[in-house]
Design a protein around this motif. Structure first.
Motif, PDB file in Angstrom:
ATOM      1  N   GLY A   1      33.564   4.024 -39.459  1.00 32.54           N
ATOM      2  CA  GLY A   1      33.983   3.671 -37.391  1.00 32.54           C
ATOM      3  C   GLY A   1      32.610   2.790 -37.199  1.00 32.54           C
ATOM      4  N   ARG A   2      31.463   2.586 -38.743  1.00 30.81           N
ATOM      5  CA  ARG A   2      30.233   2.239 -38.176  1.00 30.81           C
ATOM      6  C   ARG A   2      31.483   0.797 -37.934  1.00 30.81           C
ATOM      7  NH1 ARG A   2      27.396   0.768 -42.470  1.00 30.81           N
ATOM      8  NH2 ARG A   2      29.856   0.066 -43.217  1.00 30.81           N
ATOM      9  N   TRP A   3      29.964  -0.334 -36.871  1.00 31.08           N
ATOM     10  CA  TRP A   3      30.421  -1.480 -36.190  1.00 31.08           C
ATOM     11  C   TRP A   3      29.197  -2.389 -37.674  1.00 31.08           C
ATOM     12  CZ3 TRP A   3      33.318  -2.555 -32.373  1.00 31.08           C
ATOM     13  CH2 TRP A   3      32.760  -1.150 -31.028  1.00 31.08           C
ATOM     14  N   VAL A   4      30.700  -3.083 -37.745  1.00 33.48           N
ATOM     15  CA  VAL A   4      30.218  -4.045 -38.781  1.00 33.48           C
ATOM     16  C   VAL A   4      31.562  -5.343 -38.590  1.00 33.48           C
ATOM     17  CG1 VAL A   4      30.661  -2.735 -40.721  1.00 33.48           C
ATOM     18  CG2 VAL A   4      32.851  -3.502 -40.344  1.00 33.48           C
ATOM     19  N   ILE A   5      31.233  -6.543 -39.503  1.00 33.80           N
ATOM     20  CA  ILE A   5      32.092  -8.308 -39.223  1.00 33.80           C
ATOM     21  C   ILE A   5      32.829  -7.570 -40.414  1.00 33.80           C
ATOM     22  CG2 ILE A   5      29.620  -8.974 -38.901  1.00 33.80           C
ATOM     23  CD1 ILE A   5      29.049 -10.797 -41.239  1.00 33.80           C
ATOM     24  N   PRO A   6      34.266  -8.749 -39.996  1.00 31.54           N
ATOM     25  CA  PRO A   6      35.138  -9.216 -41.573  1.00 31.54           C
ATOM     26  C   PRO A   6      34.187  -9.224 -42.598  1.00 31.54           C
ATOM     27  CG  PRO A   6      35.584  -9.956 -39.327  1.00 31.54           C
ATOM     28  CD  PRO A   6      34.085  -9.432 -39.058  1.00 31.54           C
ATOM     29  N   LYS A   7      35.494  -8.388 -43.811  1.00 36.00           N
ATOM     30  CA  LYS A   7      34.333  -8.954 -44.738  1.00 36.00           C
ATOM     31  C   LYS A   7      35.774  -8.681 -45.784  1.00 36.00           C
ATOM     32  CE  LYS A   7      31.395  -4.880 -45.417  1.00 36.00           C
ATOM     33  NZ  LYS A   7      31.545  -4.716 -44.357  1.00 36.00           N
ATOM     34  N   GLY A   8      35.781  -9.425 -47.697  1.00 29.13           N
ATOM     35  CA  GLY A   8      36.465  -8.553 -48.117  1.00 29.13           C
ATOM     36  C   GLY A   8      36.035  -9.226 -49.678  1.00 29.13           C
ATOM     37  N   TRP A   9      36.779  -8.895 -50.265  1.00 35.01           N
ATOM     38  CA  TRP A   9      36.869  -9.161 -52.220  1.00 35.01           C
ATOM     39  C   TRP A   9      36.898 -10.449 -52.438  1.00 35.01           C
ATOM     40  CZ3 TRP A   9      33.600  -5.179 -53.749  1.00 35.01           C
ATOM     41  CH2 TRP A   9      33.779  -4.442 -53.280  1.00 35.01           C
ATOM     42  N   PRO A  10      36.053 -11.066 -53.406  1.00 33.94           N
ATOM     43  CA  PRO A  10      37.156 -12.497 -53.744  1.00 33.94           C
ATOM     44  C   PRO A  10      38.133 -12.531 -54.100  1.00 33.94           C
ATOM     45  CG  PRO A  10      35.258 -11.851 -55.459  1.00 33.94           C
ATOM     46  CD  PRO A  10      35.792 -10.215 -54.052  1.00 33.94           C
ATOM     47  N   MET A  11      39.296 -13.529 -54.221  1.00 36.04           N
ATOM     48  CA  MET A  11      40.639 -13.808 -53.950  1.00 36.04           C
ATOM     49  C   MET A  11      40.469 -14.942 -55.018  1.00 36.04           C
ATOM     50  SD  MET A  11      41.402 -14.028 -50.487  1.00 36.04           S
ATOM     51  CE  MET A  11      41.329 -12.421 -49.078  1.00 36.04           C
TER      52      MET A  11
ATOM     53  N   GLU B   1      35.184  -5.844 -30.519  1.00 36.43           N
ATOM     54  CA  GLU B   1      34.490  -6.469 -29.438  1.00 36.43           C
ATOM     55  C   GLU B   1      33.496  -7.479 -29.642  1.00 36.43           C
ATOM     56  OE1 GLU B   1      31.822  -3.341 -27.375  1.00 36.43           O
ATOM     57  OE2 GLU B   1      33.312  -1.518 -28.025  1.00 36.43           O
ATOM     58  N   TRP B   2      34.289  -7.912 -28.489  1.00 43.19           N
ATOM     59  CA  TRP B   2      33.009  -9.299 -27.722  1.00 43.19           C
ATOM     60  C   TRP B   2      31.830  -9.227 -27.719  1.00 43.19           C
ATOM     61  CZ3 TRP B   2      34.104 -13.930 -30.803  1.00 43.19           C
ATOM     62  CH2 TRP B   2      34.917 -13.794 -30.945  1.00 43.19           C
ATOM     63  N   ILE B   3      30.947  -8.999 -28.209  1.00 43.89           N
ATOM     64  CA  ILE B   3      29.356  -8.865 -27.089  1.00 43.89           C
ATOM     65  C   ILE B   3      28.350  -9.933 -28.169  1.00 43.89           C
ATOM     66  CG2 ILE B   3      29.624  -5.953 -27.421  1.00 43.89           C
ATOM     67  CD1 ILE B   3      28.040  -6.270 -30.245  1.00 43.89           C
ATOM     68  N   SER B   4      27.501  -9.310 -26.951  1.00 48.16           N
ATOM     69  CA  SER B   4      25.989 -10.574 -27.693  1.00 48.16           C
ATOM     70  C   SER B   4      26.164 -10.244 -28.854  1.00 48.16           C
ATOM     71  CB  SER B   4      25.224 -10.151 -26.310  1.00 48.16           C
ATOM     72  OG  SER B   4      23.960  -9.024 -26.499  1.00 48.16           O
ATOM     73  N   PHE B   5      25.428 -11.691 -29.897  1.00 38.89           N
ATOM     74  CA  PHE B   5      23.683 -10.891 -30.634  1.00 38.89           C
ATOM     75  C   PHE B   5      22.986 -10.038 -30.122  1.00 38.89           C
ATOM     76  CE2 PHE B   5      25.618 -15.497 -30.397  1.00 38.89           C
ATOM     77  CZ  PHE B   5      26.672 -15.809 -31.529  1.00 38.89           C
ATOM     78  N   SER B   6      22.109  -9.978 -29.411  1.00 36.43           N
ATOM     79  CA  SER B   6      21.879  -8.997 -29.375  1.00 36.43           C
ATOM     80  C   SER B   6      21.946  -7.219 -29.193  1.00 36.43           C
ATOM     81  CB  SER B   6      20.489  -8.912 -28.258  1.00 36.43           C
ATOM     82  OG  SER B   6      20.272 -10.737 -28.209  1.00 36.43           O
ATOM     83  N   GLU B   7      22.844  -7.279 -28.585  1.00 32.57           N
ATOM     84  CA  GLU B   7      24.176  -6.224 -29.157  1.00 32.57           C
ATOM     85  C   GLU B   7      23.835  -5.843 -30.103  1.00 32.57           C
ATOM     86  OE1 GLU B   7      25.437  -2.719 -28.143  1.00 32.57           O
ATOM     87  OE2 GLU B   7      23.678  -3.688 -27.016  1.00 32.57           O
ATOM     88  N   ALA B   8      24.844  -6.800 -30.398  1.00 34.68           N
ATOM     89  CA  ALA B   8      25.261  -7.057 -31.824  1.00 34.68           C
ATOM     90  C   ALA B   8      24.582  -6.150 -33.167  1.00 34.68           C
ATOM     91  CB  ALA B   8      26.478  -8.259 -32.235  1.00 34.68           C
ATOM     92  N   ALA B   9      22.756  -7.048 -33.186  1.00 27.78           N
ATOM     93  CA  ALA B   9      21.982  -6.621 -33.575  1.00 27.78           C
ATOM     94  C   ALA B   9      21.636  -4.944 -33.671  1.00 27.78           C
ATOM     95  CB  ALA B   9      20.505  -7.174 -33.252  1.00 27.78           C
ATOM     96  N   LYS B  10      21.887  -4.421 -32.232  1.00 28.86           N
ATOM     97  CA  LYS B  10      21.373  -3.185 -32.164  1.00 28.86           C
ATOM     98  C   LYS B  10      22.668  -2.707 -32.995  1.00 28.86           C
ATOM     99  CE  LYS B  10      19.212  -4.164 -27.270  1.00 28.86           C
ATOM    100  NZ  LYS B  10      19.724  -3.765 -26.712  1.00 28.86           N
ATOM    101  N   ARG B  11      23.492  -2.561 -33.235  1.00 29.37           N
ATOM    102  CA  ARG B  11      24.657  -2.089 -33.675  1.00 29.37           C
ATOM    103  C   ARG B  11      25.207  -1.836 -35.298  1.00 29.37           C
ATOM    104  NH1 ARG B  11      29.948  -2.376 -29.138  1.00 29.37           N
ATOM    105  NH2 ARG B  11      28.981  -2.310 -27.795  1.00 29.37           N
TER     106      ARG B  11
END
Length: 170
Positions: free
Chosen positions: A48-58, A128-138
């Protein structure tokens, strides 16, 4: 092999092995009414941590293409992905057997132009769509935080110089 022997072998492997590679998308858009940039964060499925979409090589896919595919599968967003990485961050990936291995994640900017109603992991994560500042905090990873703030500064410089937004979204 005893449990202690297995743990010792796993620990040696964990510290000897180079970091595993993943690819991620820093997804952003501009608000239609204000023109302000915002970015997408989502929760991981396991912690449940805040992350960005990521994945393994294809197989057969370039790293920036993988980032774009993961953005669609995990968050239902499509757009224009940059071919040059913004940078990278590392984090400890917990594997199914509970072993933590270091992962290096190469991050690509993706200007979102489309939001899908249906996608592979819909309902499995909070988006969630949020400001860059808020994303950096999360986010928990200091290197990812730095990348977000660096990208925010890059966006501010481009907007101050009069560069038009990639495409406005609601």
């Amino acid at each position: 092999m005893t449990l202690l022997d297995r743990l010792a072998a796993d620990m040696r492997l964990m510290f000897r092995r180079p970091p595993r590679q993943q690819y991620a998308a820093l997804c952003y858009r501009f608000k239609k009414k204000t023109g302000e940039p915002e970015m997408l964060l989502m929760t991981s499925r396991d912690t449940g941590r805040w992350v960005i979409p990521k994945g393994w090589p294809m197989s057969g896919k370039l790293s920036h293409e993988v980032a774009a595919i993961e953005a669609f599968e995990e968050a239902g967003v499509r757009g224009t992905v940059e071919t040059e990485a913004l940078g990278s961050f590392t984090y400890p990936k917990v594997l199914k057997d509970g072993i933590k291995v270091p992962c290096r994640v190469q991050v690509y900017a993706l200007a979102v132009t489309e939001l899908a109603k249906n996608f592979k992991e819909r309902g499995e994560r909070k988006l969630e769509w949020i400001s860059f500042s808020e994303a950096a905090k999360r986010v928990h990873e200091p290197e990812l935080r730095d990348l977000i703030l660096m990208f925010q500064a890059r966006m501010a410089d481009a907007l101050a110089a009069g560069a038009p937004p990639a495409r406005s979204m609601p």
